[in-house]
Design an enzyme around this catalytic site. Structure first.
Site, PDB file in Angstrom:
ATOM      1  N   THR A  38       0.836  -1.209   0.000  1.00 23.95           N
ATOM      2  CA  THR A  38       0.000   0.000   0.000  1.00 23.95           C
ATOM      3  C   THR A  38       0.863   1.248   0.000  1.00 23.95           C
ATOM      4  OG1 THR A  38      -1.693  -1.213   1.225  1.00 23.95           O
ATOM      5  CG2 THR A  38      -1.888   1.183   1.174  1.00 23.95           C
ATOM      6  N   GLU A 226      -4.117  -5.688  -6.103  1.00 23.83           N
ATOM      7  CA  GLU A 226      -4.607  -7.062  -5.936  1.00 23.83           C
ATOM      8  C   GLU A 226      -4.914  -7.689  -7.305  1.00 23.83           C
ATOM      9  OE1 GLU A 226      -4.368  -8.467  -3.190  1.00 23.83           O
ATOM     10  OE2 GLU A 226      -4.655  -7.038  -1.557  1.00 23.83           O
TER      11      GLU A 226
END
Length: 743
Positions: A38, A226
């Protein structure tokens, strides 16, 4: 690159800096667990804007609203210090982005831009109507299974016309009919479902050059988080937008691809370099989360997969505690051992909210919940429902409640048409009024039901059969042979689950949810067996199965509420391995590491599924920061039967063949991890499926075994019929492999 972002970059590793600094051309970031993914994604967006790229030219896609919001907040925080504008930046989920596209151009593909988006409940109602429109029975064509088939088709870009053309057998042709009726209902209501948001956007991009060009011009820099979880439709959308400028960055980890059952295609990330031959690959293998031994254990396990991209997994944290493997006699001992470890760590000032117990299937939570309650340790079942509150369990318990209390109209209404028996709401309302007029409970009032009173012939027949079933259960349940295996509580509960139709209802199409519900119903039988064992150890054991059942239901009601959570220390989290993805805890226990559980039995003969099970175990291991406990039970009770198990192959794999990565506790002998040979099993004991010889009845095949402390019973199919025998006195001879009964 503007001054100011350089200071931020210096806090990153060399690999992270490379990913952040890469702006133009295709980029694949292979982000291992705990590798700061992230941080890389948000820093990269901030760096692009700081470098002069207009925020409105950037599109970042992820899978959850929570992830999208976190990404937006972190980018805003990074750029606020530099007084840089982020207006126009699009950070969104795939579905929200597609909804936005269709709100603008939907009239070109679905005829409207003011469509309604149907949620899960709406979709179920629509498909039920579609099944009725096709004159099919929704008890044979279960809405959930039909929706799953339609969803799988849409995720592969198969619209209703293509599906109908390719349908070749009765099942697929029937699904095709329902699919078309379902689509007609959606279009007639100006509605789309979640899968349509992706499918229609992909079709729009493929078929409308103007829309495709405008989106390509607007979004010149595409990022997808993802990426291993994307399906074929999402790949087509991303590829269409980035086809010309090729400024696409995907971030993911094929080793954490665990959603094939809901359409995710691992080939998207594995084949990225084939799609973009000039792609830059940046592996992020450094784990900032877990200690050395945990990282090493996870690396040894996942190396056994072939469908992956090589990256070195390592950490610069200290080695920490060795992961521990604990093999226990049964599931109760397993649960108690896990709770003991939790209590020990709590005394060492590890907060309960920093601990989690993970399992492959929800049914395993029941024994764990009991152990935590018994020890007074607060727990929560995350992203799931406590065992006794699950839909199928409440349905089964309602049957049992009505059995001991025929006046329980609340339980009656819950189950009179569950599973469906053709007793509609109007018939139930009439029965309720009839019962009220005569001062009777609804079950008893069925005796007064007739066609003359406005009931349909089908509802009269179904109600009478329903009442007769309960009457027979009550007669059998009052048997004074309750302390023999033939009249046990577990037998009674199993019989109710089977003869009520619940077992058949959840067996018919065997979707993912239905299989789990079936396992939960089997676990309810095991719960009844456990309770009866405890009841019989008391001085005044209840005299009949119905008395035992009454006590069991009272026990369930009193213990079904979890302990209040201490806001300071929180509670231990119980959840499935699938639900744990993206989370992290100081302590993680993974229960049920047995062949047929983890890995799941459906994967035992299919390599792709086995690799996904291995990835699932890998995801579980990498949730742990400091402490990892892996457990298995040498015997596990399923449907009231105590069955011998084999330890999961994953334990041997993560030990690397040397045992250096995991610590085997002193309760574990080395041979417990060896797979027993056919000969060992043959010599050891009678199990389900064993061929046996009886002196009087001849050759037979064991269908069922119930193990009780008072004595085990065995059900055997002989040539002359099924016999129920007391195992200790039956003198059954095990027949060598290769000999079978002649029936």
């Amino acid at each position: 690159m503007m001054m100011g972002t350089e200071a931020q970059l210096t806090s990153l590793t060399e690999a992270q800096q490379e990913a952040v600094a890469h702006v133009h051309g295709p980029l694949l970031v292979l982000a291992g667990p705990g590798s700061g993914k992230t941080t890389v994604v948000t820093q990269r967006i901030a760096n692009m804007i700081a470098s002069g790229i207009a925020p409105w030219n950037i599109l970042a896609l992820t899978f959850t609203n929570k992830a999208a919001q976190e990404m937006r907040d972190r980018v805003h925080a990074l750029l606020e210090e530099k007084s840089l504008q982020v207006r126009g930046l699009t950070v969104s989920t795939f579905h929200a982005f597609c909804a936005r596209v269709l709100r603008q151009w939907g009239d070109r593909i679905i005829g409207t831009t003011s469509f309604t988006i149907y949620d899960t409940a709406d979709q179920r109602s629509a498909v039920k109507a579609a099944i009725r429109a096709c004159e099919l029975n929704d008890s044979n064509w279960k809405p959930a299974s039909v929706l799953a088939a339609i969803s799988a088709a849409k995720n592969k870009l198969i619209d209703v016309d293509t599906f109908q053309e390719e349908a070749s057998d009765f099942y697929s042709k029937s699904i095709a009919k329902i699919y078309r009726a379902y689509e007609n209902i959606l279009r007639g209501n100006d509605a789309v479902d979640f899968d349509d948001l992706l499918l229609k956007t992909a079709q729009l991009l493929f078929g409308d050059e103007e829309v495709r060009h405008r989106l390509q011009e607007r979004y010149q820099y595409l990022m997808i988080d993802e990426y291993q979880d994307t399906n074929h439709t999402q790949f087509v959308i991303a590829d269409s937008i980035s086809k010309n400028h090729r400024n696409i960055c995907v971030v993911g980890d094929p080793d954490q691809s665990i959603y094939a059952w809901r359409g995710a295609d691992i080939a998207n990330i594995l084949d990225f370099e084939e799609q973009y031959s000039d792609a830059t690959i940046v592996p992020l293998g450094r784990n900032f989360r877990s200690t050395g031994h945990i990282v090493n254990t996870s690396a040894l396990l996942i190396e056994h997969n072939n469908q992956r991209k090589e990256k070195k997994l390592y950490t610069e944290l200290h080695d920490g505690n060795m992961p521990a493997v604990l093999s226990l006699e049964g599931e109760h001992e397993e649960a108690e051992a896990i709770v003991r470890e939790v209590v020990k760590l709590r005394e060492e000032e590890v907060l309960l909210k920093e601990m989690a117990v993970l399992y492959r299937v929800n049914a395993l939570s029941r024994v764990l919940e009991d152990a935590f309650r018994n020890e007074g340790v607060p727990y929560v079942v995350a992203r799931g429902t406590a065992f006794y509150a699950r839909q199928e369990i409440k349905q089964a318990l309602s049957y049992l409640r009505l059995l001991v209390n025929p006046r329980d109209d609340i339980a009656f209404v819950r189950i009179i048409n569950t599973p469906t028996r053709g007793i509609g709401a109007t018939s139930i309302s009439r029965l309720e009024q009839l019962a009220r007029n005569h001062g009777l409970p609804m079950l008893e009032a069925i005796s007064l039901v007739s066609k003359e009173q406005g009931f349909t012939a089908r509802s009269v027949t179904s109600m009478k059969k329903f009442a007769a079933t309960f009457e027979q259960w009550q007669i059998d349940g009052r048997s004074d042979e309750s302390l023999t295996a033939a009249g046990s509580l577990a037998d009674l509960v199993e019989r109710v689950v089977r003869e009520s139709g619940l077992e058949e209802f959840y067996t018919k199409h065997a979707g993912e949810d239905d299989l789990e519900r079936l396992q939960n119903l089997e676990e309810l039988v095991s719960a009844a067996a456990d309770f009866e064992e405890r009841a019989e150890s008391e001085e005044e054991a209840p005299p009949t199965p119905l008395h035992v059942l009454f006590s069991f239901l009272e026990h369930v009601t009193l213990v079904s509420d979890a302990d209040a959570v201490d806001p300071k220390n929180g509670a231990v989290t119980l959840m499935t391995l699938h639900a744990a993805k993206g989370l992290e805890f100081d302590f993680v226990a993974i229960a049920g590491l047995e062949e047929g559980v983890l890995p799941h039995e459906r994967s035992l003969y299919e390599n792709n599924q086995m690799e996904e099970e291995r990835r699932l175990c890998y995801v579980g291991i990498t949730r742990a920061r400091k402490h990892l406990l892996l457990t298995n039970a040498r015997r596990r009770t399923q449907r009231g039967l105590s069955n011998r198990t084999m330890a999961s192959r994953f334990i041997r794999e993560m030990a690397g063949g040397s045992g250096e990565s995991v610590t085997l506790h002193e309760e574990v002998a080395a041979d417990n991890w060896e797979v027993p040979s056919q000969e060992d099993v043959y010599q050891d004991e009678i199990t389900v499926g064993t061929i046996v010889r009886h002196k009087r009845f001849g050759l037979g095949k064991v269908q069922r075994i119930i193990r009780r402390t008072r004595g085990s019973t065995v059900t055997v199919q002989f040539h002359g019929g099924v016999k129920h025998l007391v195992l200790e006195y039956a003198n059954l001879e095990i027949v060598p492999p290769g000999i079978s009964p002649d029936f």
